[in-house]
Scaffold this motif. Structure first.
Motif, PDB file in Angstrom:
ATOM      1  N   PHE A  55       0.818  -1.210   0.000  1.00 24.13           N
ATOM      2  CA  PHE A  55       0.000   0.000   0.000  1.00 24.13           C
ATOM      3  C   PHE A  55       0.854   1.264   0.000  1.00 24.13           C
ATOM      4  O   PHE A  55       0.475   2.275  -0.584  1.00 24.13           O
ATOM      5  N   ALA A  56       2.033   1.225   0.610  1.00 23.74           N
ATOM      6  CA  ALA A  56       2.920   2.389   0.583  1.00 23.74           C
ATOM      7  C   ALA A  56       3.435   2.652  -0.829  1.00 23.74           C
ATOM      8  O   ALA A  56       3.433   3.793  -1.303  1.00 23.74           O
ATOM      9  N   VAL A  57       3.855   1.602  -1.517  1.00 25.38           N
ATOM     10  CA  VAL A  57       4.352   1.757  -2.887  1.00 25.38           C
ATOM     11  C   VAL A  57       3.228   2.200  -3.814  1.00 25.38           C
ATOM     12  O   VAL A  57       3.430   3.056  -4.687  1.00 25.38           O
ATOM     13  N   THR A  58       2.041   1.633  -3.627  1.00 25.94           N
ATOM     14  CA  THR A  58       0.906   2.048  -4.448  1.00 25.94           C
ATOM     15  C   THR A  58       0.612   3.532  -4.259  1.00 25.94           C
ATOM     16  O   THR A  58       0.376   4.262  -5.232  1.00 25.94           O
ATOM     17  N   GLY A  59       0.635   3.994  -3.032  1.00 22.34           N
ATOM     18  CA  GLY A  59       0.402   5.411  -2.759  1.00 22.34           C
ATOM     19  C   GLY A  59       1.470   6.293  -3.385  1.00 22.34           C
ATOM     20  O   GLY A  59       1.172   7.354  -3.940  1.00 22.34           O
ATOM     21  N   LEU A  60       2.716   5.859  -3.299  1.00 24.53           N
ATOM     22  CA  LEU A  60       3.807   6.614  -3.901  1.00 24.53           C
ATOM     23  C   LEU A  60       3.651   6.688  -5.416  1.00 24.53           C
ATOM     24  O   LEU A  60       3.810   7.755  -6.023  1.00 24.53           O
ATOM     25  N   LEU A  61       3.313   5.575  -6.036  1.00 27.58           N
ATOM     26  CA  LEU A  61       3.114   5.563  -7.491  1.00 27.58           C
ATOM     27  C   LEU A  61       1.948   6.458  -7.905  1.00 27.58           C
ATOM     28  O   LEU A  61       2.027   7.156  -8.922  1.00 27.58           O
ATOM     29  N   LEU A  62       0.880   6.437  -7.129  1.00 26.79           N
ATOM     30  CA  LEU A  62      -0.239   7.334  -7.421  1.00 26.79           C
ATOM     31  C   LEU A  62       0.182   8.791  -7.331  1.00 26.79           C
ATOM     32  O   LEU A  62      -0.153   9.604  -8.206  1.00 26.79           O
ATOM     33  N   ALA A  63       0.907   9.141  -6.282  1.00 28.37           N
ATOM     34  CA  ALA A  63       1.331  10.528  -6.100  1.00 28.37           C
ATOM     35  C   ALA A  63       2.260  10.975  -7.225  1.00 28.37           C
ATOM     36  O   ALA A  63       2.092  12.066  -7.786  1.00 28.37           O
ATOM     37  N   VAL A  64       3.230  10.146  -7.564  1.00 31.09           N
ATOM     38  CA  VAL A  64       4.167  10.502  -8.637  1.00 31.09           C
ATOM     39  C   VAL A  64       3.435  10.600  -9.970  1.00 31.09           C
ATOM     40  O   VAL A  64       3.631  11.550 -10.737  1.00 31.09           O
ATOM     41  N   GLY A  65       2.587   9.621 -10.251  1.00 29.65           N
ATOM     42  CA  GLY A  65       1.850   9.635 -11.524  1.00 29.65           C
ATOM     43  C   GLY A  65       0.934  10.840 -11.656  1.00 29.65           C
ATOM     44  O   GLY A  65       0.891  11.491 -12.709  1.00 29.65           O
ATOM     45  N   LEU A  66       0.204  11.159 -10.603  1.00 26.87           N
ATOM     46  CA  LEU A  66      -0.693  12.314 -10.661  1.00 26.87           C
ATOM     47  C   LEU A  66       0.090  13.626 -10.757  1.00 26.87           C
ATOM     48  O   LEU A  66      -0.347  14.564 -11.426  1.00 26.87           O
ATOM     49  N   THR A  67       1.244  13.696 -10.117  1.00 30.07           N
ATOM     50  CA  THR A  67       2.075  14.889 -10.220  1.00 30.07           C
ATOM     51  C   THR A  67       2.596  15.057 -11.645  1.00 30.07           C
ATOM     52  O   THR A  67       2.634  16.170 -12.177  1.00 30.07           O
ATOM     53  N   GLN A  68       2.969  13.955 -12.271  1.00 30.65           N
ATOM     54  CA  GLN A  68       3.492  14.012 -13.639  1.00 30.65           C
ATOM     55  C   GLN A  68       2.459  14.544 -14.630  1.00 30.65           C
ATOM     56  O   GLN A  68       2.816  15.215 -15.588  1.00 30.65           O
ATOM     57  N   VAL A  69       1.182  14.224 -14.413  1.00 27.85           N
ATOM     58  CA  VAL A  69       0.146  14.679 -15.347  1.00 27.85           C
ATOM     59  C   VAL A  69      -0.555  15.949 -14.866  1.00 27.85           C
ATOM     60  O   VAL A  69      -1.538  16.379 -15.453  1.00 27.85           O
ATOM     61  N   GLY A  70      -0.058  16.540 -13.775  1.00 26.01           N
ATOM     62  CA  GLY A  70      -0.590  17.812 -13.311  1.00 26.01           C
ATOM     63  C   GLY A  70      -1.897  17.721 -12.536  1.00 26.01           C
ATOM     64  O   GLY A  70      -2.656  18.679 -12.493  1.00 26.01           O
ATOM     65  N   LEU A  71      -2.172  16.589 -11.952  1.00 30.90           N
ATOM     66  CA  LEU A  71      -3.418  16.414 -11.197  1.00 30.90           C
ATOM     67  C   LEU A  71      -3.149  16.222  -9.711  1.00 30.90           C
ATOM     68  O   LEU A  71      -3.730  15.354  -9.060  1.00 30.90           O
ATOM     69  N   GLN A  72      -2.298  17.062  -9.147  1.00 30.84           N
ATOM     70  CA  GLN A  72      -1.947  16.942  -7.735  1.00 30.84           C
ATOM     71  C   GLN A  72      -3.156  17.086  -6.830  1.00 30.84           C
ATOM     72  O   GLN A  72      -3.171  16.563  -5.728  1.00 30.84           O
ATOM     73  N   SER A  73      -4.186  17.777  -7.281  1.00 34.33           N
ATOM     74  CA  SER A  73      -5.369  17.986  -6.443  1.00 34.33           C
ATOM     75  C   SER A  73      -6.101  16.680  -6.151  1.00 34.33           C
ATOM     76  O   SER A  73      -6.894  16.616  -5.217  1.00 34.33           O
TER      77      SER A  73
END
Length: 80
Positions: free
Chosen positions: A40-58
Motif C-alpha cells: 500500500f505504501a508503494v501504491t500510494g507513492l506511485l499514485l502521487a508521482v503519476g498524478l504529479t506528472q500529469v498535473g493532477l496533484q489535487s
C-alpha cells in the motif's frame, strides 16, 4: 419508528486494544505484515508521482483516502 440497526458504544480506550492486537499480529507474522504495508505504501507513492506528472496533484488526497478505505476493507475481508 425504530431504526433497523443498532448503534453500539465503543469504549474510549478501545483503539489502544486495537493497536495492541495489530502489534501482536505484526510480531507473529512480520513478513506478511510488512509486505502488506509495503504494497500500500508503494501504491500510494506511485499514485502521487503519476498524478504529479500529469498535473493532477489535487486528486492525490482524494485517491489516498480511497486507497486507505480499500486497505481497511481488504484487511477485514482477509481476516487480518
Amino acid at each position: 419508528m425504530v431504526p433497523a440497526y443498532a448503534i453500539r458504544e465503543v469504549p474510549f480506550d478501545a483503539p489502544y486494544s486495537w493497536l495492541a492486537a495489530g502489534w501482536r499480529d505484526m510480531w507473529r507474522v512480520p513478513r506478511v505484515s510488512l509486505a502488506y504495508g509495503a504494497i500500500f505504501a508503494v501504491t500510494g507513492l506511485l499514485l502521487a508521482v503519476g498524478l504529479t506528472q500529469v498535473g493532477l496533484q489535487s486528486l492525490i488526497l482524494a485517491l489516498r483516502s480511497a486507497q486507505r478505505r480499500a486497505a481497511a476493507s481488504c484487511a477485514l475481508l482477509c481476516g487480518t
